[in-house]
Design a protein around this motif. Structure first.
Motif, mmCIF file in Angstrom:
data_model
loop_
_atom_site.group_PDB
_atom_site.id
_atom_site.type_symbol
_atom_site.label_atom_id
_atom_site.label_comp_id
_atom_site.label_asym_id
_atom_site.label_seq_id
_atom_site.Cartn_x
_atom_site.Cartn_y
_atom_site.Cartn_z
ATOM 1 N N LEU A 22 -1.205 -0.878 -10.817
ATOM 2 C CA LEU A 22 -1.507 0.397 -11.459
ATOM 3 C C LEU A 22 -0.268 1.292 -11.466
ATOM 4 O O LEU A 22 0.544 1.268 -10.545
ATOM 5 N N TRP A 23 -0.172 2.098 -12.499
ATOM 6 C CA TRP A 23 0.942 3.044 -12.631
ATOM 7 C C TRP A 23 1.011 3.962 -11.421
ATOM 8 O O TRP A 23 2.075 4.194 -10.865
ATOM 9 N N ARG A 24 -0.146 4.487 -10.993
ATOM 10 C CA ARG A 24 -0.140 5.437 -9.872
ATOM 11 C C ARG A 24 0.355 4.785 -8.586
ATOM 12 O O ARG A 24 0.964 5.437 -7.747
ATOM 13 N N GLU A 25 0.122 3.484 -8.415
ATOM 14 C CA GLU A 25 0.619 2.778 -7.225
ATOM 15 C C GLU A 25 2.142 2.639 -7.281
ATOM 16 O O GLU A 25 2.823 2.816 -6.270
ATOM 17 N N ALA A 26 2.660 2.336 -8.459
ATOM 18 C CA ALA A 26 4.112 2.213 -8.614
ATOM 19 C C ALA A 26 4.798 3.558 -8.393
ATOM 20 O O ALA A 26 5.812 3.639 -7.696
ATOM 21 N N VAL A 27 4.250 4.619 -8.969
ATOM 22 C CA VAL A 27 4.816 5.960 -8.797
ATOM 23 C C VAL A 27 4.764 6.364 -7.323
ATOM 24 O O VAL A 27 5.744 6.865 -6.769
ATOM 25 N N GLY A 28 3.631 6.136 -6.692
ATOM 26 C CA GLY A 28 3.502 6.464 -5.271
ATOM 27 C C GLY A 28 4.493 5.711 -4.413
ATOM 28 O O GLY A 28 5.083 6.266 -3.480
ATOM 29 N N GLY A 29 4.711 4.444 -4.736
ATOM 30 C CA GLY A 29 5.678 3.644 -3.985
ATOM 31 C C GLY A 29 7.094 4.168 -4.137
ATOM 32 O O GLY A 29 7.866 4.200 -3.170
ATOM 33 N N VAL A 30 7.430 4.605 -5.342
ATOM 34 C CA VAL A 30 8.764 5.170 -5.584
ATOM 35 C C VAL A 30 8.940 6.448 -4.768
ATOM 36 O O VAL A 30 9.972 6.646 -4.116
ATOM 37 N N ILE A 31 7.935 7.300 -4.785
ATOM 38 C CA ILE A 31 8.011 8.560 -4.039
ATOM 39 C C ILE A 31 8.143 8.295 -2.544
ATOM 40 O O ILE A 31 8.993 8.872 -1.868
ATOM 41 N N ARG A 32 7.309 7.414 -2.025
ATOM 42 C CA ARG A 32 7.366 7.098 -0.587
ATOM 43 C C ARG A 32 8.723 6.515 -0.207
ATOM 44 O O ARG A 32 9.325 6.924 0.793
ATOM 45 N N GLN A 33 9.215 5.559 -0.994
ATOM 46 C CA GLN A 33 10.497 4.928 -0.675
ATOM 47 C C GLN A 33 11.632 5.946 -0.678
ATOM 48 O O GLN A 33 12.466 5.953 0.226
ATOM 49 N N GLU A 34 11.658 6.813 -1.673
ATOM 50 C CA GLU A 34 12.715 7.819 -1.745
ATOM 51 C C GLU A 34 12.612 8.802 -0.578
ATOM 52 O O GLU A 34 13.624 9.172 0.022
ATOM 53 N N ARG A 35 11.388 9.223 -0.247
ATOM 54 C CA ARG A 35 11.203 10.138 0.885
ATOM 55 C C ARG A 35 11.710 9.498 2.175
ATOM 56 O O ARG A 35 12.437 10.122 2.952
ATOM 57 N N GLN A 36 11.355 8.242 2.389
ATOM 58 C CA GLN A 36 11.788 7.552 3.602
ATOM 59 C C GLN A 36 13.298 7.331 3.612
ATOM 60 O O GLN A 36 13.942 7.481 4.655
ATOM 61 N N ASP A 37 13.859 6.977 2.448
ATOM 62 C CA ASP A 37 15.312 6.784 2.357
ATOM 63 C C ASP A 37 16.062 8.063 2.695
ATOM 64 O O ASP A 37 17.160 8.009 3.267
ATOM 65 N N GLN A 38 15.469 9.213 2.345
ATOM 66 C CA GLN A 38 16.097 10.499 2.639
ATOM 67 C C GLN A 38 15.797 10.979 4.054
ATOM 68 O O GLN A 38 16.317 12.004 4.481
ATOM 69 N N GLY A 39 14.951 10.249 4.774
ATOM 70 C CA GLY A 39 14.616 10.619 6.151
ATOM 71 C C GLY A 39 13.731 11.850 6.245
ATOM 72 O O GLY A 39 13.776 12.561 7.253
#
Length: 101
Positions: A17-34
């Motif tokens: 689902l689109w919302r799962e992909a978007v959520g994954g991008v947001i989570r990954q970027e947030r975690q990458d930024q600490g």
């Protein structure tokens, strides 16, 4: 010679689902930024619980919310969409994509 060989049923592929992909991008970027989820949610002006649901693909954010979260991550909505699209392309290289739920 009347032996019946039963093969396991193939499960139909689940379309991402689109919302799962978007959520994954947001989570990954947030975690990458600490960043902590509470800090990002505060900067985006949304509840931490809502951000958590977005990251887990449970909620489909409005364009305004997506813009606020992307901005709080120093990204544009277009960058988030592009990354999500790339994620879906890799996940569905052999099948269809479901963009709406």
């Amino acid at each position: 010679m009347s032996t019946v060989i039963r093969f396991p049923r193939r499960r139909p592929a689940v379309e991402p689902l689109w919302r799962e992909a978007v959520g994954g991008v947001i989570r990954q970027e947030r975690q990458d930024q600490g960043q902590r989820i509470t800090d990002l949610a505060e900067r985006a002006g949304i509840a931490p619980q809502y951000l958590s649901e977005i990251e887990r693909g449970r909620k489909d954010p409005s364009s305004e919310v997506l813009g606020a979260v992307a901005g709080a991550l120093d990204l544009t909505v277009a960058e988030v969409a592009s990354r999500a699209s790339s994620t879906l392309s890799r996940a569905t290289s052999t099948g269809p994509v479901c963009l709406a739920a």
